[in-house]
Write an enzyme that holds these catalytic residues in place. Structure first.
Site, mmCIF file in Angstrom:
data_model
loop_
_atom_site.group_PDB
_atom_site.id
_atom_site.type_symbol
_atom_site.label_atom_id
_atom_site.label_comp_id
_atom_site.label_asym_id
_atom_site.label_seq_id
_atom_site.Cartn_x
_atom_site.Cartn_y
_atom_site.Cartn_z
ATOM 1 N N LYS A 1 -3.036 13.342 53.130
ATOM 2 C CA LYS A 1 -3.451 13.176 51.729
ATOM 3 C C LYS A 1 -4.804 13.843 51.528
ATOM 4 O O LYS A 1 -5.679 13.775 52.394
ATOM 5 C CB LYS A 1 -3.536 11.685 51.395
ATOM 6 C CG LYS A 1 -3.766 11.386 49.913
ATOM 7 C CD LYS A 1 -3.758 9.879 49.665
ATOM 8 C CE LYS A 1 -3.957 9.543 48.191
ATOM 9 N NZ LYS A 1 -3.964 8.097 47.943
ATOM 10 N N SER B 1 -0.815 6.670 44.417
ATOM 11 C CA SER B 1 -1.374 7.994 44.277
ATOM 12 C C SER B 1 -1.046 8.945 45.425
ATOM 13 O O SER B 1 -1.234 10.148 45.291
ATOM 14 C CB SER B 1 -2.898 7.879 44.156
ATOM 15 O OG SER B 1 -3.442 7.341 45.340
ATOM 16 N N SER C 1 -1.192 2.544 46.674
ATOM 17 C CA SER C 1 -1.031 4.002 46.686
ATOM 18 C C SER C 1 -0.251 4.561 47.871
ATOM 19 O O SER C 1 0.137 5.723 47.859
ATOM 20 C CB SER C 1 -2.408 4.684 46.628
ATOM 21 O OG SER C 1 -2.902 4.621 45.317
#
Lengths: 483, 481
Positions: free
Chosen positions: A76, A151, A175
């Site tokens: 990420k 996210s 997330s």
């Protein structure tokens, strides 16, 4: 290339598969899929292939190899990678090159894992759909018109579309678990303090953890084992002996006590979700577990408490982005510093980030501080206590990960409250600091549904055992097949 | 400058200068005189993803200060974020402590004795120093601001007093005492530029509290406060009243300038620093530090009186600055004449330091130098006058006292012929005084003075006195014909 990391490591060590060939095939897959999915912000193909050849040489020489021997991992883009740009999907950090690696990245390197690239996300991890990215949205591999969740949407989408074998995400209020659920993958938010946050660009420090997003529970246990450690660089990291979580992959839930809190099936939970999660619970009962309905009253206040705390911390964490030392800087510099800061932040941040900074600033302001921030902290204490009470009776608590299946791109961006509501079932674990996993539960009208399991602090072992048993006995499609 | 109903409170910031590293990272804290922005790292620059790690030695040092001031140490160290935008702060918040909203500073309470008066301490806390802004030329003329982050993250203790001082002089005495305490503890060297800074709160009877910021030294404190008292007094006398506000001390123009009024006070949005866990302080730790505490100025003063039989006043003066007390004790160890030494240090050394406004560490003299001079004086080699001369010379050149004596030929003259010659010369030059001396023998002292002046005090006074007496009586005999 739909093998688990677990099996791949075996084949690579047995010299049945060269790391370079395997990594190349992942980039071939990326080349085919990325246009439709857009999981990555930055790809590091040259670095990855170079590293692959190094590991191949190690194997040829018969050197000892790490537990992630050659496995391709998507990271990420809020996890700092030395010399590789780390953007947080923000214009503000579009060209930010960290001069350091996050601790988890050093662990991956030590274990011979290979970083494939940096994945798309909601800007500064603020969102539940990966639509709030400066680089444009990621699409759900199961239905390109729908969001992958957020996210950590890019990480989950990359694993689901076989553009990465493993992925790292971060979870502040869901997330990791939200996109894991929406993309039919496995996502684990570890106990607060289990994984070092050093190098994770902060959204809300007291809530978030880095964790694995994988195709199955075995891989989740493997990656978790590799990234947990006490880190002297992170004062909140817990000093406890390292553990090999793969030894808890036992297909046995006999006598496991499951609690099903009513609050996880509140208003806004779609029937199909409720039905599938209950099917899952009944399935676990069928293989030896006991379940009981229960209630955690304080959970009704979890969502507002979460947003107040997260936004308050964010308003302070994101203050450092003023363009002075790094990051976006307006081209015209002939202003006083106050004006430069103002303009850098006006143009450097996206809309949702600014909304949260403003709300967080408000919640901490004199006169409102007690009413919002302090009250939210009190709710947090109550929620912790309710979980402690519940875990006296139950080994795990189970509910849906998301109240709804993946929604359409653009469906919720205009109504932030509706977007925030999606996090209702994931935020309690962050407030309480407990470990929580989302596992594939099945499909409803072709859309993935996830089941969420929660355990007491540092009981990832129980969580992985129940999740493993569930997956072994009720397998669900984990990855998108080639079309 | 003393006005009735004047209440002064101080907020003192002291760097813990003996620490090798910053408060939350391992960067060197030895930034003085270094090129800008070399002692920085991702942590003290607040780069994305980095986290602070508490320097435990800083906590120990701060605890030592708290114990020395008699403050009550909290059971745990909690840090809070103080949020405001400023280019000298890499994170745009300062990691500090807070006494509200669930926060608790390192220590509460405490007491400092000055000149027979007590100043109460309100709280003591630990925090990080911001960086330093500088301008090319003046703020007004500079087209840009330069930032040096070497100082960003240096460990700082903040000591807040109650408004117990009633004059600028008391404020200065408090600061001197505090500095002496910190120096005795060995945690902060007040002589380093910018290592001790303070803000002052001041209110007069009939007026509201005014905060004065940006006071960089003790001398400035007295000046700034005196200015404020005059300013506020005249406002009150004219019936204009003094409102609550924050003012800035302009060192160059020597005036205070309004920064903001009460309505414009900044909202720092304090909340607990989530990246640092509470640091638990056990009673065991506190006791352990107590055991290791060095001798403090008050105790040292009492010991000086007992051990060296100094006058209380002398002992007080000597212990005001650690380096001076150390110098005195250094001498006393070499030469067992503590009272003489104390007189010389107070009477000769301190005025020199004051006049030149230098630190004692800048003196070119060691205890051995002074002791050598005193020994030469005591064994009659040089006179008291010569001793003074040699000391001043040693102070200004750094030469060994023996060298000065040899070079200047100031060894006390005991050669009878030479003394006789000099006496003749003085008497010849002052015939009227000689005449008077023949009548009134007390005038002989005047001639003695002239003699010593002419010979720069080098003659052995006993011998010279005898010679004058003898010559005068010879003259009186010969005058009776």
């Amino acid at each position: 290339m739909e093998l688990s990391a677990y099996k791949l490591v075996g084949r690579i060590r047995a010299k049945e598969l060269r790391v370079e060939d395997y990594i190349s095939s992942l980039y071939d897959r990326i080349k085919r899929m990325e246009k439709s999915v857009h999981a990555y912000i930055t790809l590091t193909k040259d670095l990855a292939l170079k590293r692959a050849r190094e590991i191949d040489k190690k194997i040829e020489r018969g050197d000892r190899t790490g537990r992630l021997c050659g496995i391709g991992i998507a990271v990420k883009d809020n996890i700092c990678t030395k010399g590789i740009r780390t953007t947080c999907a923000s214009h503000m950090l579009e060209s930010f090159l960290p001069p350091y690696d996050a601790t988890v990245i050093r662990h991956i390197d030590d274990e011979d894992g290979i970083v494939l690239g940096k994945t798309n996300m909601d800007e500064f991890a603020m969102g539940s759909s990966t639509e709030y990215s400066y680089f444009g949205p990621t699409r759900n591999p199961w239905d390109f018109d729908r969001v992958p969740g957020g996210s950590s949407g890019g990480s989950a989408a990359a694993v689901a579309s076989s553009m990465a074998t493993l992925a790292l995400g971060s979870d502040t209020g869901g997330s990791i678990r939200c996109p894991a659920s929406f993309c039919s993958t496995v996502g684990l938010k570890p106990t607060y303090g289990l994984v070092s946050r050093y190098g994770l660009i902060a959204y809300a420090n007291s809530l978030e953890q880095i964790g694995p997003i994988t195709g199955n529970v075995e891989d989740c246990a493997l990656l978790l084992s590799c990234i947990t450690s006490h880190d002297s660089l992170d004062s909140t990291s817990v000093n406890k002996p390292e553990e090999d979580y793969t030894k808890h992959l036992i297909d046995d839930v006999n006598g496991i006590r499951i609690g099903v809190p009513r609050e996880f099936f509140g208003e806004g939970t779609q029937d199909s979700v409720e039905k599938m999660v209950w099917n899952g619970v009944l399935g676990l009962e069928g293989i030896g577990a006991n379940y009981e309905e229960t209630t955690l009253k304080s959970l009704q206040y979890a969502l507002p408490a979460y947003y107040i705390i997260a936004m308050s911390e964010a308003s302070s964490n994101l203050a450092r982005y003023d363009g002075l030392r790094y990051g976006y800087r307006i081209p015209d510099k002939s202003y006083d510093w106050g004006t430069v800061f103002l303009k850098d932040r006006r143009f450097g941040f996206g809309f949702e980030v600014k909304r949260r900074i403003i709300l967080g600033t408000f919640a901490l302001s004199a006169g409102y501080h007690d009413e919002y921030y302090l009250k939210a902290q009190k709710v947090r204490t109550l929620i912790k206590r309710d979980f402690e009470m519940a875990f006296k009776k139950f080994d795990v608590l189970i509910g849906p990960t998301m109240p709804i299946p993946p929604f359409r791109i653009g469906e919720k961006v205009r109504d932030p409250l509706e977007m925030y509501m999606c996090d209702v079932d994931t935020v309690p674990s962050n407030l309480a600091g407990i470990p929580s996993i989302s596992v594939q539960c099945g499909f409803s009208k072709g859309l993935p549904i996830g089941i969420q399991m929660m355990a007491p602090p540092f009981r990832e072992d129980v969580l992985l055992r129940v999740a493993f048993s569930f997956q072994r006995n009720f397998p669900t499609l984990a990855k998108v097949r080639d079309k | 400058m003393k006005a009735s109903g004047t209440r002064i409170g101080l907020e003192v910031h002291c760097q813990l200068t003996n620490l090798k590293t910053k408060l939350f990272c391992s960067c060197s804290s030895d930034y003085r005189g270094k090129a800008p922005n070399i002692y920085i790292c991702p942590i003290c620059m607040g780069m994305p993803g980095t986290l602070p790690v508490l320097n435990k030695k800083a906590v120990e040092d701060a605890m030592m200060v708290a114990i020395a001031l008699g403050a009550k140490i909290s059971g745990e160290m909690l840090f809070f974020r103080k949020n405001y935008f400023y280019p000298d702060m890499p994170k745009n918040f300062q990691i500090s402590q807070y006494d509200k909203a669930g926060g608790v500073p390192l220590a509460l309470g405490g007491f400092v004795q000055i000149d027979g008066k007590g100043v109460r301490i309100r709280r003591i806390q630990l925090e990080e120093d911001p960086g330093k802004l500088s301008y090319e030329g003046t703020i007004e003329s500079s087209t840009h601001t330069l930032v040096d982050y070497n100082r960003a993250g240096i460990a700082l203790i903040e000591i807040v007093t109650e408004p117990d001082m009633s004059s600028p002089k008391e404020a200065r005495l408090f600061l001197e005492k505090l500095r002496s305490i910190l120096e005795h503890l060995g945690v902060s060297d007040g002589s380093l530029e910018g290592s001790m800074r303070c803000d002052a709160n001041i209110s007069l009877k009939g007026g509201k509290r005014v905060e004065v910021k940006n006071i960089s030294s003790f001398k400035e404190v007295e000046r700034a406060l005196s200015f404020e008292i005059t300013r506020q007094k005249s406002l009150i006398e004219r019936g204009l009243g003094v409102g609550q506000e924050t003012r800035h001390w302009d060192e160059v123009r020597r005036i205070t300038v309004s920064l903001r009024t009460k309505e414009e006070e900044q909202d720092y949005r304090y909340f607990p620093e989530p990246d640092l866990v509470p640091f638990v302080i056990t009673e065991e730790q506190t006791r352990d530090i107590e055991r290791r505490m060095p001798e403090l100025p008050d105790k040292r003063r009492r010991r000086f009186i007992e051990q060296y039989h100094l006058l209380p006043q002398s002992a007080e003066i000597l212990t005001r600055v650690k380096a001076i007390a150390d110098f005195f004790e250094g001498c006393a160890k070499l030469y067992n004449k503590p009272i003489d030494i104390s007189n010389w240090v107070i009477g000769e050394l301190l005025p020199h330091i004051r006049d030149k406004s230098i630190g004692i560490d800048e003196l070119r003299i060691t205890p051995k130098h002074l002791v050598d001079i005193l020994k030469l004086m005591d064994d009659g080699t040089i006179s008291r006058e010569t001793a003074r001369f040699v000391l001043q010379n040693t102070l200004s050149t750094g030469k060994m006292p023996y060298e000065v004596i040899e070079e200047r030929g100031v060894k006390r003259v005991v050669d009878r012929d030479y003394v006789k010659k000099m006496v003749e010369k003085v008497l010849e030059e002052h015939p009227r005084a000689v005449k008077d001396a023949l009548v009134d023998r007390k005038v002989a002292n005047y001639l003695m003075g002239k003699l010593m002046k002419m010979t720069e005090g080098r003659l052995d006074p006993k011998l010279a006195g005898e010679m004058i007496k003898r010559r005068l009586s010879e003259l009186s005999k010969s005058a009776t014909f």
